[in-house]
Design a protein around this motif. Structure first.
Motif, mmCIF file in Angstrom:
data_model
loop_
_atom_site.group_PDB
_atom_site.id
_atom_site.type_symbol
_atom_site.label_atom_id
_atom_site.label_comp_id
_atom_site.label_asym_id
_atom_site.label_seq_id
_atom_site.Cartn_x
_atom_site.Cartn_y
_atom_site.Cartn_z
ATOM 1 N N UNK A 61 -3.579 21.818 68.137
ATOM 2 C CA UNK A 61 -3.935 21.732 66.716
ATOM 3 C C UNK A 61 -4.375 23.085 66.179
ATOM 4 N N UNK A 62 -5.247 23.777 66.907
ATOM 5 C CA UNK A 62 -5.723 25.084 66.444
ATOM 6 C C UNK A 62 -4.613 26.128 66.486
ATOM 7 N N UNK A 63 -3.727 26.040 67.440
ATOM 8 C CA UNK A 63 -2.608 26.988 67.506
ATOM 9 C C UNK A 63 -1.679 26.811 66.305
ATOM 10 N N UNK A 64 -1.421 25.571 65.936
ATOM 11 C CA UNK A 64 -0.580 25.316 64.761
ATOM 12 C C UNK A 64 -1.210 25.855 63.497
ATOM 13 N N UNK A 65 -2.531 25.819 63.453
ATOM 14 C CA UNK A 65 -3.250 26.313 62.275
ATOM 15 C C UNK A 65 -3.551 27.812 62.362
ATOM 16 N N UNK A 66 -3.134 28.432 63.459
ATOM 17 C CA UNK A 66 -3.368 29.865 63.702
ATOM 18 C C UNK A 66 -4.861 30.212 63.692
ATOM 19 N N UNK A 67 -5.664 29.327 64.299
ATOM 20 C CA UNK A 67 -7.105 29.534 64.446
ATOM 21 C C UNK A 67 -7.357 29.936 65.900
ATOM 22 N N UNK A 85 -9.575 28.266 69.964
ATOM 23 C CA UNK A 85 -8.695 28.090 71.126
ATOM 24 C C UNK A 85 -9.373 28.600 72.389
ATOM 25 N N UNK A 86 -10.100 29.685 72.280
ATOM 26 C CA UNK A 86 -10.782 30.255 73.452
ATOM 27 C C UNK A 86 -11.818 29.274 73.993
ATOM 28 N N UNK A 87 -12.641 28.736 73.113
ATOM 29 C CA UNK A 87 -13.649 27.758 73.533
ATOM 30 C C UNK A 87 -12.983 26.513 74.121
ATOM 31 N N UNK A 88 -11.950 26.020 73.456
ATOM 32 C CA UNK A 88 -11.246 24.839 73.947
ATOM 33 C C UNK A 88 -10.612 25.086 75.308
ATOM 34 N N UNK A 89 -10.086 26.286 75.528
ATOM 35 C CA UNK A 89 -9.474 26.607 76.820
ATOM 36 C C UNK A 89 -10.522 26.632 77.933
ATOM 37 N N UNK A 90 -11.689 27.165 77.646
ATOM 38 C CA UNK A 90 -12.772 27.191 78.640
ATOM 39 C C UNK A 90 -13.197 25.765 78.980
#
Length: 125
Positions: A92-98, A102-107
């Motif tokens: 979702x954040x990648x589609x929105x270019x945020x 993404x960094x927090x979600x990946x961790x």
């Protein structure tokens, strides 16, 4: 290793408990006003509540089954479910270019996968 996994599960549970309760207790409009959850505009109010419920149940599933010694297999299943929620958040954040979220979600995704792998495998209950 068991103590480390308990701490990790506790941290994840606290994070997802807070996130889930926030999404369940506040309206979609209020979440949009906060400025931190602009992604909410892409989803219906029901979908946001569903995500909040999944996060809340996942948080409970990380801790309660092991503490109560009732179906402890639910702990790695909850961690797996929360990892899937994080994959959805990253998409979702990648589609929105945020990029920042993404960094927090990946961790968080990595931490949930660690709990799932070790609780399914060598450090199961």
């Amino acid at each position: 290793m068991n103590v480390f996994l308990w701490i990790l599960a506790g941290v994840l549970a606290a994070f997802f408990l807070a996130a889930g309760v926030t999404k369940l207790s506040q309206s979609r409009a209020k979440l949009l006003e906060s400025g931190n959850m602009n992604w909410v505009e892409d989803l219906s109010a029901g979908t946001v509540k569903l995500i909040g419920a999944a996060e809340l149940l996942g948080a409970l599933g990380l801790i309660l089954p092991a503490v109560l010694d009732i179906a402890p297999i639910l702990v790695p299943l909850a961690a797996t479910g929360l990892a899937i929620v994080m994959v959805g958040a990253i998409v979702t954040h990648a589609r929105r270019k945020e990029n920042q979220p993404i960094i927090l979600n990946a961790v968080i995704l990595v931490l949930a996968v660690v709990v799932a792998i070790f609780r399914f495998g060598p450090n199961s209950f």
